[in-house]
Design a protein around this motif. Structure first.
Motif, PDB file in Angstrom:
ATOM      1  N   THR A  57      19.065  -7.913  10.378  1.00 32.14           N
ATOM      2  CA  THR A  57      20.166  -7.451  11.232  1.00 32.14           C
ATOM      3  C   THR A  57      20.337  -5.939  11.189  1.00 32.14           C
ATOM      4  N   ASP A  58      19.860  -5.299  10.141  1.00 34.69           N
ATOM      5  CA  ASP A  58      19.941  -3.843  10.029  1.00 34.69           C
ATOM      6  C   ASP A  58      18.889  -3.209  10.925  1.00 34.69           C
ATOM      7  N   ALA A  59      19.313  -2.439  11.916  1.00 37.02           N
ATOM      8  CA  ALA A  59      18.393  -1.856  12.908  1.00 37.02           C
ATOM      9  C   ALA A  59      17.358  -0.944  12.262  1.00 37.02           C
ATOM     10  N   LYS A  60      17.775  -0.123  11.313  1.00 39.22           N
ATOM     11  CA  LYS A  60      16.848   0.801  10.665  1.00 39.22           C
ATOM     12  C   LYS A  60      15.792   0.032   9.869  1.00 39.22           C
ATOM     13  N   ALA A  61      16.217  -0.963   9.126  1.00 42.46           N
ATOM     14  CA  ALA A  61      15.274  -1.778   8.345  1.00 42.46           C
ATOM     15  C   ALA A  61      14.317  -2.523   9.276  1.00 42.46           C
ATOM     16  N   GLY A  62      14.836  -3.004  10.391  1.00 41.37           N
ATOM     17  CA  GLY A  62      14.001  -3.691  11.378  1.00 41.37           C
ATOM     18  C   GLY A  62      12.957  -2.766  11.973  1.00 41.37           C
ATOM     19  N   GLN A  63      13.341  -1.535  12.280  1.00 44.57           N
ATOM     20  CA  GLN A  63      12.412  -0.541  12.836  1.00 44.57           C
ATOM     21  C   GLN A  63      11.342  -0.178  11.809  1.00 44.57           C
ATOM     22  N   GLU A  64      11.738   0.004  10.565  1.00 41.53           N
ATOM     23  CA  GLU A  64      10.772   0.329   9.505  1.00 41.53           C
ATOM     24  C   GLU A  64       9.761  -0.799   9.326  1.00 41.53           C
ATOM     25  N   LEU A  65      10.249  -2.037   9.362  1.00 45.93           N
ATOM     26  CA  LEU A  65       9.352  -3.180   9.228  1.00 45.93           C
ATOM     27  C   LEU A  65       8.391  -3.258  10.420  1.00 45.93           C
ATOM     28  N   GLN A  66       8.901  -2.994  11.612  1.00 47.88           N
ATOM     29  CA  GLN A  66       8.047  -3.009  12.806  1.00 47.88           C
ATOM     30  C   GLN A  66       6.956  -1.940  12.709  1.00 47.88           C
ATOM     31  N   MET A  67       7.303  -0.762  12.247  1.00 50.98           N
ATOM     32  CA  MET A  67       6.310   0.309  12.106  1.00 50.98           C
ATOM     33  C   MET A  67       5.267  -0.059  11.052  1.00 50.98           C
ATOM     34  N   ALA A  68       5.685  -0.681   9.962  1.00 49.86           N
ATOM     35  CA  ALA A  68       4.736  -1.123   8.935  1.00 49.86           C
ATOM     36  C   ALA A  68       3.811  -2.199   9.506  1.00 49.86           C
ATOM     37  N   HIS A  69       4.358  -3.080  10.313  1.00 47.84           N
ATOM     38  CA  HIS A  69       3.575  -4.126  10.991  1.00 47.84           C
ATOM     39  C   HIS A  69       2.525  -3.479  11.906  1.00 47.84           C
ATOM     40  N   LEU A  70       2.929  -2.480  12.678  1.00 49.17           N
ATOM     41  CA  LEU A  70       2.006  -1.793  13.589  1.00 49.17           C
ATOM     42  C   LEU A  70       0.923  -1.026  12.825  1.00 49.17           C
ATOM     43  N   VAL A 102     -13.155 -13.053  12.530  1.00 51.59           N
ATOM     44  CA  VAL A 102     -13.559 -13.858  11.377  1.00 51.59           C
ATOM     45  C   VAL A 102     -13.951 -15.239  11.903  1.00 51.59           C
ATOM     46  N   GLU A 103     -14.681 -15.984  11.092  1.00 53.72           N
ATOM     47  CA  GLU A 103     -15.138 -17.302  11.533  1.00 53.72           C
ATOM     48  C   GLU A 103     -14.311 -18.450  10.990  1.00 53.72           C
ATOM     49  N   SER A 104     -13.425 -18.189  10.018  1.00 56.71           N
ATOM     50  CA  SER A 104     -12.686 -19.317   9.431  1.00 56.71           C
ATOM     51  C   SER A 104     -11.188 -19.031   9.369  1.00 56.71           C
ATOM     52  N   ILE A 105     -10.444 -20.110   9.368  1.00 50.49           N
ATOM     53  CA  ILE A 105      -8.988 -20.042   9.225  1.00 50.49           C
ATOM     54  C   ILE A 105      -8.641 -19.398   7.882  1.00 50.49           C
ATOM     55  N   GLU A 106      -9.392 -19.730   6.833  1.00 53.90           N
ATOM     56  CA  GLU A 106      -9.120 -19.192   5.499  1.00 53.90           C
ATOM     57  C   GLU A 106      -9.230 -17.661   5.485  1.00 53.90           C
ATOM     58  N   GLU A 107     -10.257 -17.139   6.137  1.00 53.05           N
ATOM     59  CA  GLU A 107     -10.406 -15.675   6.216  1.00 53.05           C
ATOM     60  C   GLU A 107      -9.224 -15.057   6.965  1.00 53.05           C
ATOM     61  N   ALA A 108      -8.811 -15.695   8.042  1.00 51.74           N
ATOM     62  CA  ALA A 108      -7.673 -15.186   8.821  1.00 51.74           C
ATOM     63  C   ALA A 108      -6.385 -15.254   8.013  1.00 51.74           C
ATOM     64  N   GLN A 109      -6.214 -16.299   7.212  1.00 53.08           N
ATOM     65  CA  GLN A 109      -5.009 -16.412   6.377  1.00 53.08           C
ATOM     66  C   GLN A 109      -4.911 -15.246   5.402  1.00 53.08           C
ATOM     67  N   LYS A 110      -6.041 -14.844   4.831  1.00 53.87           N
ATOM     68  CA  LYS A 110      -6.036 -13.699   3.910  1.00 53.87           C
ATOM     69  C   LYS A 110      -5.601 -12.426   4.639  1.00 53.87           C
ATOM     70  N   LEU A 111      -6.048 -12.264   5.877  1.00 57.57           N
ATOM     71  CA  LEU A 111      -5.663 -11.085   6.649  1.00 57.57           C
ATOM     72  C   LEU A 111      -4.197 -11.130   7.057  1.00 57.57           C
ATOM     73  N   THR A 112      -3.706 -12.297   7.443  1.00 58.31           N
ATOM     74  CA  THR A 112      -2.294 -12.391   7.844  1.00 58.31           C
ATOM     75  C   THR A 112      -1.378 -12.099   6.663  1.00 58.31           C
ATOM     76  N   ALA A 113      -1.845 -12.407   5.452  1.00 56.28           N
ATOM     77  CA  ALA A 113      -1.034 -12.163   4.257  1.00 56.28           C
ATOM     78  C   ALA A 113      -0.810 -10.676   4.012  1.00 56.28           C
ATOM     79  N   THR A 114      -1.593  -9.801   4.662  1.00 62.47           N
ATOM     80  CA  THR A 114      -1.420  -8.356   4.497  1.00 62.47           C
ATOM     81  C   THR A 114      -0.337  -7.799   5.415  1.00 62.47           C
ATOM     82  N   ASP A 115       0.146  -8.589   6.341  1.00 60.61           N
ATOM     83  CA  ASP A 115       1.111  -8.098   7.328  1.00 60.61           C
ATOM     84  C   ASP A 115       2.518  -8.047   6.738  1.00 60.61           C
ATOM     85  N   PRO A 116       3.166  -6.876   6.769  1.00 66.03           N
ATOM     86  CA  PRO A 116       4.520  -6.758   6.227  1.00 66.03           C
ATOM     87  C   PRO A 116       5.536  -7.696   6.876  1.00 66.03           C
TER      88      PRO A 116
END
Length: 153
Positions: A57-70, A102-116
Protein backbone atom coordinates in the motif's frame (compact mmCIF):
# COMPACT_ATOMS: atom_id res chain seq x y z
CA UNK A 1 -5.61 -0.34 -75.35
CA UNK A 2 -8.14 -0.62 -72.54
CA UNK A 3 -7.09 -4.25 -71.99
CA UNK A 4 -3.44 -3.21 -71.72
CA UNK A 5 -4.34 -0.52 -69.15
CA UNK A 6 -6.14 -3.13 -67.06
CA UNK A 7 -3.62 -5.91 -67.62
CA UNK A 8 -0.53 -3.93 -66.68
CA UNK A 9 -1.58 -3.11 -63.08
CA UNK A 10 -2.75 -6.70 -62.56
CA UNK A 11 0.60 -7.96 -63.82
CA UNK A 12 2.46 -5.72 -61.35
CA UNK A 13 0.19 -6.80 -58.49
CA UNK A 14 0.76 -10.45 -59.38
CA UNK A 15 4.53 -9.96 -59.47
CA UNK A 16 4.45 -8.23 -56.08
CA UNK A 17 2.48 -11.12 -54.59
CA UNK A 18 4.93 -13.66 -55.98
CA UNK A 19 7.89 -11.68 -54.68
CA UNK A 20 6.42 -11.72 -51.17
CA UNK A 21 5.99 -15.49 -51.15
CA UNK A 22 9.57 -16.34 -52.08
CA UNK A 23 11.19 -18.27 -49.29
CA UNK A 24 14.39 -16.72 -47.92
CA UNK A 25 17.59 -18.73 -48.20
CA UNK A 26 18.12 -21.06 -45.23
CA UNK A 27 20.92 -19.79 -42.96
CA UNK A 28 22.35 -22.85 -41.19
CA UNK A 29 24.83 -20.82 -39.14
CA UNK A 30 22.10 -18.52 -37.82
CA UNK A 31 19.81 -21.46 -37.09
CA UNK A 32 22.56 -23.13 -35.07
CA UNK A 33 23.43 -19.89 -33.24
CA UNK A 34 19.78 -19.43 -32.22
CA UNK A 35 19.30 -23.07 -31.21
CA UNK A 36 16.71 -23.75 -33.91
CA UNK A 37 15.52 -27.22 -34.78
CA UNK A 38 14.77 -28.26 -38.37
CA UNK A 39 11.55 -26.24 -38.28
CA UNK A 40 13.27 -23.06 -37.07
CA UNK A 41 11.70 -23.55 -33.65
CA UNK A 42 13.00 -24.16 -30.13
CA UNK A 43 11.81 -24.85 -26.60
CA UNK A 44 11.21 -22.09 -24.09
CA UNK A 45 9.24 -21.72 -20.86
CA UNK A 46 6.47 -19.13 -20.75
CA UNK A 47 5.54 -17.54 -17.44
CA UNK A 48 2.26 -15.83 -16.71
CA UNK A 49 2.88 -13.25 -14.00
CA UNK A 50 -0.15 -13.13 -11.74
CA UNK A 51 -1.13 -11.00 -8.78
CA UNK A 52 0.36 -12.46 -5.63
CA UNK A 53 -1.11 -12.59 -2.13
CA UNK A 54 0.91 -9.60 -0.87
CA UNK A 55 -0.43 -6.11 -1.48
CA UNK A 56 1.88 -3.13 -1.00
CA UNK A 57 0.00 0.00 0.00
CA UNK A 58 2.99 2.32 0.44
CA UNK A 59 3.51 4.04 -2.93
CA UNK A 60 7.24 4.58 -2.44
CA UNK A 61 7.84 0.96 -1.42
CA UNK A 62 5.75 -0.19 -4.37
CA UNK A 63 7.78 1.95 -6.79
CA UNK A 64 11.07 0.67 -5.36
CA UNK A 65 9.90 -2.92 -5.72
CA UNK A 66 8.79 -2.27 -9.31
CA UNK A 67 12.19 -0.79 -10.18
CA UNK A 68 13.96 -3.79 -8.61
CA UNK A 69 11.67 -6.07 -10.64
CA UNK A 70 12.57 -4.19 -13.85
CA UNK A 71 16.31 -4.31 -13.08
CA UNK A 72 16.04 -8.07 -12.59
CA UNK A 73 14.27 -8.39 -15.94
CA UNK A 74 17.08 -6.45 -17.60
CA UNK A 75 19.72 -8.61 -15.89
CA UNK A 76 18.06 -11.85 -17.05
CA UNK A 77 17.71 -10.45 -20.58
CA UNK A 78 21.39 -9.42 -20.65
CA UNK A 79 22.31 -12.98 -19.58
CA UNK A 80 20.24 -14.38 -22.47
CA UNK A 81 17.86 -16.16 -20.08
CA UNK A 82 14.84 -13.94 -20.72
CA UNK A 83 13.84 -13.29 -24.33
CA UNK A 84 10.48 -11.54 -23.89
CA UNK A 85 8.95 -9.72 -20.95
CA UNK A 86 6.10 -7.32 -20.74
CA UNK A 87 2.96 -6.28 -18.90
CA UNK A 88 -0.59 -6.68 -20.08
CA UNK A 89 -2.26 -3.34 -20.56
CA UNK A 90 -5.55 -4.13 -18.89
CA UNK A 91 -6.29 -4.35 -15.18
CA UNK A 92 -6.61 -8.11 -14.79
CA UNK A 93 -5.13 -10.69 -12.37
CA UNK A 94 -2.65 -11.84 -15.04
CA UNK A 95 -0.23 -8.92 -15.03
CA UNK A 96 2.24 -9.91 -17.77
CA UNK A 97 4.41 -12.57 -19.36
CA UNK A 98 8.00 -13.75 -19.45
CA UNK A 99 9.44 -16.11 -22.03
CA UNK A 100 12.51 -17.80 -20.64
CA UNK A 101 15.28 -19.22 -22.81
CA UNK A 102 15.34 -22.50 -20.90
CA UNK A 103 14.06 -25.98 -21.70
CA UNK A 104 12.58 -26.99 -18.34
CA UNK A 105 10.13 -25.71 -15.77
CA UNK A 106 12.76 -26.35 -13.08
CA UNK A 107 15.25 -24.01 -14.77
CA UNK A 108 12.56 -21.34 -15.08
CA UNK A 109 11.62 -21.74 -11.40
CA UNK A 110 15.22 -20.96 -10.41
CA UNK A 111 15.10 -17.79 -12.52
CA UNK A 112 11.72 -16.68 -11.18
CA UNK A 113 13.10 -17.04 -7.65
CA UNK A 114 15.51 -14.16 -8.43
CA UNK A 115 12.66 -11.70 -9.03
CA UNK A 116 12.13 -9.24 -6.14
CA UNK A 117 8.36 -9.11 -6.80
CA UNK A 118 8.19 -12.92 -6.50
CA UNK A 119 10.24 -12.81 -3.30
CA UNK A 120 7.93 -10.10 -1.91
CA UNK A 121 4.81 -12.08 -2.87
CA UNK A 122 3.27 -9.34 -5.01
CA UNK A 123 3.59 -11.61 -8.05
CA UNK A 124 3.39 -15.34 -8.59
CA UNK A 125 4.35 -17.09 -11.81
CA UNK A 126 2.53 -19.86 -13.62
CA UNK A 127 5.03 -21.69 -15.85
CA UNK A 128 4.36 -23.62 -19.07
CA UNK A 129 6.61 -25.32 -21.65
CA UNK A 130 6.44 -23.31 -24.87
CA UNK A 131 7.52 -24.09 -28.45
CA UNK A 132 8.06 -21.11 -30.71
CA UNK A 133 10.29 -19.64 -33.37
CA UNK A 134 13.98 -19.50 -32.48
CA UNK A 135 13.92 -15.99 -33.97
CA UNK A 136 12.71 -14.78 -30.56
CA UNK A 137 16.37 -15.03 -29.55
CA UNK A 138 16.95 -11.90 -31.68
CA UNK A 139 14.38 -9.75 -29.87
CA UNK A 140 16.65 -8.36 -27.15
CA UNK A 141 19.37 -7.31 -29.59
CA UNK A 142 16.81 -5.56 -31.75
CA UNK A 143 15.19 -3.96 -28.70
CA UNK A 144 18.54 -2.63 -27.47
CA UNK A 145 19.09 -0.91 -30.83
CA UNK A 146 15.72 0.88 -30.73
CA UNK A 147 15.47 1.65 -27.00
CA UNK A 148 15.99 5.39 -26.48
CA UNK A 149 15.35 5.32 -22.70
CA UNK A 150 15.36 2.39 -20.28
CA UNK A 151 12.21 1.55 -18.34
CA UNK A 152 14.43 1.06 -15.27
CA UNK A 153 15.71 4.66 -15.24
Amino acid sequence: MLRLKLLLPLLFIGMACLAQTEKPVYDAALAQKLGADQYGMKKYVMAFLKEGPTKITDAKAGQELQMAHLRNIMKLAAEGKLVVAGPFMDDQPIRGIFIFNVESIEEAQKLTATDPAIKAGTLVMELHPFYCTAALMQVNAIHNSIEKKSVAD
